[in-house]
Design an enzyme around this catalytic site. Structure first.
Site, PDB file in Angstrom:
ATOM      1  N   TYR A   1     -65.455  26.590   1.335  1.00  0.00           N
ATOM      2  CA  TYR A   1     -66.379  25.615   1.956  1.00  0.00           C
ATOM      3  C   TYR A   1     -66.200  24.216   1.335  1.00  0.00           C
ATOM      4  O   TYR A   1     -66.117  23.213   2.033  1.00  0.00           O
ATOM      5  CB  TYR A   1     -67.800  26.132   1.742  1.00  0.00           C
ATOM      6  CG  TYR A   1     -68.898  25.352   2.406  1.00  0.00           C
ATOM      7  CD1 TYR A   1     -69.175  25.512   3.760  1.00  0.00           C
ATOM      8  CD2 TYR A   1     -69.689  24.466   1.679  1.00  0.00           C
ATOM      9  CE1 TYR A   1     -70.214  24.807   4.363  1.00  0.00           C
ATOM     10  CE2 TYR A   1     -70.728  23.761   2.268  1.00  0.00           C
ATOM     11  CZ  TYR A   1     -70.984  23.942   3.615  1.00  0.00           C
ATOM     12  OH  TYR A   1     -72.009  23.248   4.211  1.00  0.00           O
TER      13      TYR A   1
ATOM     14  N   LYS B   1     -64.961  20.818   3.213  1.00  0.00           N
ATOM     15  CA  LYS B   1     -65.812  19.619   3.265  1.00  0.00           C
ATOM     16  C   LYS B   1     -65.142  18.433   2.571  1.00  0.00           C
ATOM     17  O   LYS B   1     -65.246  17.292   3.034  1.00  0.00           O
ATOM     18  CB  LYS B   1     -67.182  19.910   2.646  1.00  0.00           C
ATOM     19  CG  LYS B   1     -68.014  20.934   3.427  1.00  0.00           C
ATOM     20  CD  LYS B   1     -68.270  20.503   4.855  1.00  0.00           C
ATOM     21  CE  LYS B   1     -69.268  21.408   5.572  1.00  0.00           C
ATOM     22  NZ  LYS B   1     -69.514  20.986   6.958  1.00  0.00           N
TER      23      LYS B   1
HETATM   24  P1  NDP Z   1     -76.678  26.502  11.161  1.00  0.00           P
HETATM   25  O1  NDP Z   1     -76.059  27.769  10.673  1.00  0.00           O
HETATM   26  O2  NDP Z   1     -78.146  26.389  11.255  1.00  0.00           O
HETATM   27  O3  NDP Z   1     -76.069  26.142  12.600  1.00  0.00           O
HETATM   28  C1  NDP Z   1     -74.679  26.084  12.773  1.00  0.00           C
HETATM   29  C2  NDP Z   1     -74.314  25.658  14.171  1.00  0.00           C
HETATM   30  O4  NDP Z   1     -72.878  25.616  14.214  1.00  0.00           O
HETATM   31  C3  NDP Z   1     -74.772  26.655  15.221  1.00  0.00           C
HETATM   32  O5  NDP Z   1     -75.179  25.996  16.395  1.00  0.00           O
HETATM   33  C4  NDP Z   1     -73.500  27.465  15.480  1.00  0.00           C
HETATM   34  O6  NDP Z   1     -73.374  27.959  16.786  1.00  0.00           O
HETATM   35  C5  NDP Z   1     -72.430  26.422  15.280  1.00  0.00           C
HETATM   36  N1  NDP Z   1     -71.153  27.053  14.982  1.00  0.00           N
HETATM   37  C6  NDP Z   1     -70.800  27.769  13.903  1.00  0.00           C
HETATM   38  N2  NDP Z   1     -69.549  28.232  14.035  1.00  0.00           N
HETATM   39  C7  NDP Z   1     -69.121  27.801  15.250  1.00  0.00           C
HETATM   40  C8  NDP Z   1     -67.929  27.979  15.980  1.00  0.00           C
HETATM   41  N3  NDP Z   1     -66.891  28.675  15.502  1.00  0.00           N
HETATM   42  N4  NDP Z   1     -67.831  27.398  17.205  1.00  0.00           N
HETATM   43  C9  NDP Z   1     -68.857  26.695  17.699  1.00  0.00           C
HETATM   44  N5  NDP Z   1     -70.014  26.500  17.068  1.00  0.00           N
HETATM   45  C10 NDP Z   1     -70.143  27.058  15.850  1.00  0.00           C
HETATM   46  O7  NDP Z   1     -76.055  25.369  10.218  1.00  0.00           O
HETATM   47  P2  NDP Z   1     -76.679  23.999   9.675  1.00  0.00           P
HETATM   48  O8  NDP Z   1     -77.400  23.298  10.747  1.00  0.00           O
HETATM   49  O9  NDP Z   1     -77.347  24.273   8.402  1.00  0.00           O
HETATM   50  O10 NDP Z   1     -75.336  23.208   9.312  1.00  0.00           O
HETATM   51  C11 NDP Z   1     -74.745  22.250  10.178  1.00  0.00           C
HETATM   52  C12 NDP Z   1     -73.647  21.546   9.421  1.00  0.00           C
HETATM   53  O11 NDP Z   1     -74.196  20.928   8.258  1.00  0.00           O
HETATM   54  C13 NDP Z   1     -72.535  22.474   8.929  1.00  0.00           C
HETATM   55  O12 NDP Z   1     -71.297  21.833   9.027  1.00  0.00           O
HETATM   56  C14 NDP Z   1     -72.898  22.686   7.479  1.00  0.00           C
HETATM   57  O13 NDP Z   1     -71.771  23.011   6.708  1.00  0.00           O
HETATM   58  C15 NDP Z   1     -73.463  21.329   7.125  1.00  0.00           C
HETATM   59  N6  NDP Z   1     -74.327  21.361   5.960  1.00  0.00           N
HETATM   60  C16 NDP Z   1     -75.477  22.109   5.955  1.00  0.00           C
HETATM   61  C17 NDP Z   1     -76.256  22.134   4.837  1.00  0.00           C
HETATM   62  C18 NDP Z   1     -77.516  22.923   4.751  1.00  0.00           C
HETATM   63  O14 NDP Z   1     -78.096  22.983   3.647  1.00  0.00           O
HETATM   64  N7  NDP Z   1     -78.013  23.513   5.829  1.00  0.00           N
HETATM   65  C19 NDP Z   1     -75.874  21.387   3.621  1.00  0.00           C
HETATM   66  C20 NDP Z   1     -74.671  20.644   3.738  1.00  0.00           C
HETATM   67  C21 NDP Z   1     -73.934  20.631   4.872  1.00  0.00           C
HETATM   68  P3  NDP Z   1     -74.289  29.163  17.359  1.00  0.00           P
HETATM   69  O15 NDP Z   1     -75.660  28.587  17.521  1.00  0.00           O
HETATM   70  O16 NDP Z   1     -73.641  29.483  18.645  1.00  0.00           O
HETATM   71  O17 NDP Z   1     -74.207  30.261  16.361  1.00  0.00           O
END
Ligand code: NDP
Length: 248
Positions: free
Chosen positions: A156, A160
């Site tokens: 990860y 990033k």
């Molecule tokens: P969530 O797990 O809540 O949501 C992830 C979203 O990404 C979902 O809508 C999911 O789709 C989609 N997704 C995952 N894999 C795929 C794929 N292969 N193709 C299409 N869509 C995909 O994550 P967060 O909102 O927490 O995170 C969003 C971003 O922020 C990420 O990049 C994460 O790394 C980053 N981030 C988050 C942090 C946190 O603390 N939450 C901290 C730092 C960074 P579906 O709904 O269909 O499953």
């Protein structure tokens, strides 16, 4: 200051839940037509339906962003309906945590494909019409972990950190076309992704956050709102931490 948002076509990956959903709703409230992408058709579909039901404009495009062929097909469909996507938010991401000795090849490659290569593919597929428009905003959602590393998250953190490098390089390539490219690097934000953490893990994390709490998806969407505005047109190639002070 009231921000200026001329209406554009915006695309948010991972718009089905969490941070991506909050960004999609914010961009829709700004008057943009928002194309919501997620892996699961129900999640991006529900977000697009909710935006449309409240007077905004949205469309759902289910797509596995880790699959370059599926991404290319989706972009082709989008560009047959819209002249260009002018705001692109690469937000979709997953975690597959384990210590390095135990990390499988699949854990490594799935995270790299979903969190890093996907951004390259969406940018490459959508940027030509964006450059013709001579206006664009690309936001990549990185992480505090991409700046500092984290035991158990080599995959990860590498993805990033790679996003940050992609951001700076593409910012240099697209600057002459009036397209800005920036990274938002969230700290720990309350979403399904962090919902997997135990109460003890959450307490330990909060002890390392100067503001002593997790952030919210709205905290990230607020910066996305600014960085996609007209007023942010002189900001490019930057990494912005929204992390309660973790990476100072
Ligand atoms: P969530 O797990 O809540 O949501 C992830 C979203 O990404 C979902 O809508 C999911 O789709 C989609 N997704 C995952 N894999 C795929 C794929 N292969 N193709 C299409 N869509 C995909 O994550 P967060 O909102 O927490 O995170 C969003 C971003 O922020 C990420 O990049 C994460 O790394 C980053 N981030 C988050 C942090 C946190 O603390 N939450 C901290 C730092 C960074 P579906 O709904 O269909 O499953």
């Amino acid at each position: 200051m009231k921000l200026t948002h001329n209406p554009h076509v915006a695309l948010v990956t991972g718009a089905g839940r969490g941070i991506g959903k909050a960004i999609a709703e914010t961009l829709a409230a700004d008057g943009h037509t928002v194309l919501c992408v997620s892996k699961n058709p129900e999640s991006c579909g529900a977000v697009a339906d909710a935006i449309n039901a409240t007077g905004g404009k949205a469309r759902a495009y289910p797509c596995d962003v880790a699959d370059p062929a599926a991404t290319a097909k989706t972009c082709e469909a989008i560009l047959s309906e819209f002249e260009a996507v002018e705001i692109l938010v690469n937000n979709a991401g997953i975690t597959r945590d384990s210590l390095l000795f135990r990390m499988s090849d699949a854990d490594w490659s799935d995270v790299l494909a979903t969190n890093l290569s996907s951004a390259f593919h969406w940018i490459r597929n959508l940027s030509r019409p964006m450059t013709r428009k001579r206006w664009g905003r690309i936001l990549n959602i990185g992480s505090v972990v991409g700046r500092a590393g984290n035991a158990g998250q080599a995959n990860y953190a590498a993805a990033k950190a790679g996003l940050h490098g992609l951001t700076m390089s593409v910012a240099r390539e697209f600057a002459s076309r009036n397209i800005t490219v920036n990274t938002i690097a969230p700290g720990f934000i309350t979403t399904d992704m962090t919902g997997k953490l135990s109460a003890e893990q959450c307490d330990a994390i909060k002890r390392n956050v100067p503001l002593s709490r997790f952030g919210t998806p709205a905290d990230i969407a607020a910066l996305a709102d600014f960085l996609t505005s007209e007023e942010a047109g002189y900001i490019t190639g930057q990494i912005f931490g929204v992390d309660g002070g973790m990476a100072m």
